[in-house]
Design a protein around this motif. Structure first.
Motif, mmCIF file in Angstrom:
data_model
loop_
_atom_site.group_PDB
_atom_site.id
_atom_site.type_symbol
_atom_site.label_atom_id
_atom_site.label_comp_id
_atom_site.label_asym_id
_atom_site.label_seq_id
_atom_site.Cartn_x
_atom_site.Cartn_y
_atom_site.Cartn_z
ATOM 1 N N PRO A 289 140.319 54.157 -13.581
ATOM 2 C CA PRO A 289 139.689 55.118 -12.676
ATOM 3 C C PRO A 289 139.387 56.447 -13.357
ATOM 4 O O PRO A 289 140.084 56.842 -14.294
ATOM 5 C CB PRO A 289 140.739 55.300 -11.589
ATOM 6 N N VAL A 290 138.348 57.099 -12.930
ATOM 7 C CA VAL A 290 138.101 58.488 -13.321
ATOM 8 C C VAL A 290 137.974 59.306 -12.050
ATOM 9 O O VAL A 290 137.766 58.775 -10.965
ATOM 10 C CB VAL A 290 136.825 58.652 -14.188
ATOM 11 N N ILE A 291 138.086 60.595 -12.227
ATOM 12 C CA ILE A 291 138.123 61.488 -11.076
ATOM 13 C C ILE A 291 136.753 61.518 -10.384
ATOM 14 O O ILE A 291 135.715 61.405 -11.029
ATOM 15 C CB ILE A 291 138.566 62.889 -11.532
ATOM 16 N N PHE B 138 138.909 72.843 -7.272
ATOM 17 C CA PHE B 138 138.455 74.171 -7.685
ATOM 18 C C PHE B 138 138.450 75.123 -6.497
ATOM 19 O O PHE B 138 138.894 76.262 -6.569
ATOM 20 C CB PHE B 138 137.035 74.096 -8.263
ATOM 21 N N TYR C 8 140.228 63.060 -16.419
ATOM 22 C CA TYR C 8 138.962 62.393 -16.699
ATOM 23 C C TYR C 8 139.089 61.833 -18.113
ATOM 24 O O TYR C 8 138.792 62.513 -19.085
ATOM 25 C CB TYR C 8 137.789 63.373 -16.593
ATOM 26 N N LEU D 7 142.764 68.568 -16.434
ATOM 27 C CA LEU D 7 142.737 69.898 -15.832
ATOM 28 C C LEU D 7 144.002 70.051 -15.002
ATOM 29 O O LEU D 7 144.302 69.222 -14.160
ATOM 30 C CB LEU D 7 141.500 70.016 -14.941
ATOM 31 N N VAL E 117 140.427 77.713 -17.777
ATOM 32 C CA VAL E 117 139.296 76.791 -17.839
ATOM 33 C C VAL E 117 137.986 77.570 -18.042
ATOM 34 O O VAL E 117 137.708 78.561 -17.388
ATOM 35 C CB VAL E 117 139.256 75.884 -16.586
ATOM 36 N N PHE F 181 134.712 72.309 -18.467
ATOM 37 C CA PHE F 181 135.351 71.059 -18.057
ATOM 38 C C PHE F 181 134.255 70.035 -17.824
ATOM 39 O O PHE F 181 133.334 70.283 -17.042
ATOM 40 C CB PHE F 181 136.192 71.287 -16.794
ATOM 41 N N LEU F 182 134.325 68.907 -18.518
ATOM 42 C CA LEU F 182 133.324 67.842 -18.405
ATOM 43 C C LEU F 182 131.915 68.373 -18.642
ATOM 44 O O LEU F 182 130.961 67.971 -17.984
ATOM 45 C CB LEU F 182 133.385 67.165 -17.024
ATOM 46 N N VAL G 19 132.587 76.955 -16.534
ATOM 47 C CA VAL G 19 133.298 77.537 -15.401
ATOM 48 C C VAL G 19 133.518 79.013 -15.695
ATOM 49 O O VAL G 19 134.051 79.366 -16.733
ATOM 50 C CB VAL G 19 134.651 76.840 -15.180
#
Lengths: 149, 307
Positions: A133-135, A144, B70, B75, B103, B106-107, B111
């Protein structure tokens, strides 16, 4: 000292496909690392990334990189040697050579990476579950959003 | 596995390697890494979220920490900076890692912290797409879609379908911070299998729109209320090829859009009401999922969501 033997670097293919002719020859695979002494290798720092093991093994830099990788794999106990049995599906492996460069383009180090040829694996024998799985994007945004408050 | 080239044991040349650990290139390699990482996280007290298994949560009653995974981009955020530091130390004792501090990236998403919250941007990524498409000097447009509808066309196939797929694929990732192009990207995605010149024109239209909005970002604002608001919409028989409708939803958490989607519905709706209901059902499912996620994140006092 032996002068650099390949005057011109061997042709590098631009496509990712591995041609049979470019794969390491069987003759090379049975020769042990110790059989090739350092005296027969080229000391010059190569500036290209070879595709075949036989091309890379001519250079001290690439040879040392492969030795480092093997050392790391051994220290991690990645595998043990077992006698071959016909019921096994033996997966091939390959060396991938990469030159790591610094920001200014100069050579940082030579990296040799041993990879398994996953496409020769058979489901049920070599692997069963492969899902990882990935987020989800929405989760990232939600976390966030909570983090800022 | 066969013994690696150049490193065959001279005394046992016919032996093969029995792998105890996974190697790069194996089919199960990504899963093996995920299992390795998640086992460690669970052992130090994290709990994997049930609704998104790449989200790990650690709570000790007063403090709470979230960890997003990920593959190998991680994170970590939490309410106590001393404990956060301790967790990073714990992780680095098990894995070789670089702590990038606060951060910033990210990916591939930039940010930036502002006084009001966080700004997410994919500015560099957009510039890369413009370069790849050879459109760095194009003229910007104000809308992502042109009014003319796209359809499957048997003639005039686009000369380089691979390039089409690459650019459209790159645009898909851009919807992470750009909900405005979601519909347009989804439309061109429907013609990936047989792109024609007119579809390529539509892709270029999106890229020209991005040229004008490249520096735009996605602002996550602070707020006190914890409310979800969902919005859904659908057209009716929007697709010329099969008369299916296109539906979509957008879910806000406070003032920030969190989740969005635009897509062709699977069924053929015989009335516009049916198409709207279908979009409503999809949007509701998403809101319910987000509610579960908020519960897992232990967000207090969520008021009933409105759709």
């Amino acid at each position: 000292m032996i002068p650099p033997s390949p005057a011109s670097p061997p042709l590098l293919s631009r496509h990712p496909m591995v041609l049979r002719s470019r794969q390491p020859k069987i003759a090379n695979t049975v020769s042990s690392a110790a059989a090739n002494t350092a005296a027969t290798r080229v000391l010059l720092s190569p500036s290209f990334e070879p595709v075949a093991f036989s091309d890379a093994d001519k250079y001290v830099a690439w040879h040392d990189a492969m030795c480092d990788e093997i050392k790391a794999l051994r220290s991690n106990h990645t595998w043990s040697l077992v006698p071959f049995h016909p019921s096994m599906n033996v997966v091939g492996s390959r060396w991938v050579y990469r030159i790591k460069r610094r920001v200014d383009g100069s050579i940082d180090r030579y990296k040799a990476h041993l990879v398994a040829r996953g496409f020769t694996q058979q489901e049920g024998i070599d692997y069963s579950e492969t899902f990882s799985p990935v987020i989800k994007q929405a989760t990232v945004r939600l976390v966030f959003s909570i983090a800022v408050s | 596995m066969k013994q690696p080239s150049g490193f065959v044991d001279p005394t046992l040349p016919s032996h093969v390697c029995r792998l105890h650990k996974s190697l790069y290139g194996l089919k199960q390699a990504p899963r093996a890494w995920y299992t390795c990482l998640s086992d460690f996280l669970l052992s130090i007290g994290f709990i994997a979220s049930k609704v998104d298994t790449s989200l790990f949560i650690l709570s000790d009653g007063t403090n709470i920490f979230y960890l997003l995974v990920y593959v190998d981009d991680i994170l970590l955020t939490g309410s106590n900076s001393a404990m956060l530091h301790h967790l990073v130390q714990l992780l680095s004792s098990e894995f070789k890692l670089r702590d990038l501090g606060d951060v910033h990236y990210f990916l591939g998403i930039e940010v930036q912290s502002t006084g009001m919250g966080l700004m997410l941007r994919q500015h560099k990524y957009i510039l890369d797409i413009l370069t790849r498409a050879g459109m760095t000097t194009c003229k910007p447009v104000d809308t992502p879609v042109s009014p003319s509808k796209l359809a499957i066309q048997p003639d005039h196939p686009f000369s380089d379908p691979t390039r089409f797929c690459q650019i459209v694929g790159a645009l898909q990732y851009l919807t992470f911070t750009h909900p405005d192009i979601c519909f347009a990207v989804n439309k061109v995605c429907q013609y990936m299998h047989a792109p024609t010149d007119s579809h390529w024109v539509a892709v270029k239209h999106i890229i020209r729109y991005l040229k004008g909005t490249a520096s735009y970002g996605f602002h996550i604002t602070r707020g006190t209320s914890f409310a979800l608001h969902g919005f859904t919409d659908a057209d009716w028989a929007g697709s010329i090829d099969d008369c299916k409708s296109t539906g979509g939803y957008l879910v806000f958490f406070r003032q920030t859009p969190i989740s969005w989607k635009s897509g062709k519905q699977r069924i053929v709706a015989r009335s516009s009401t049916k198409a709207e209901y279908k979009a409503l059902a999809d949007g509701t499912a998403e809101v319910i999922w987000l509610q579960y996620l908020l519960t897992d994140l232990q967000v207090p006092s969520i008021s009933a969501p409105t759709i």
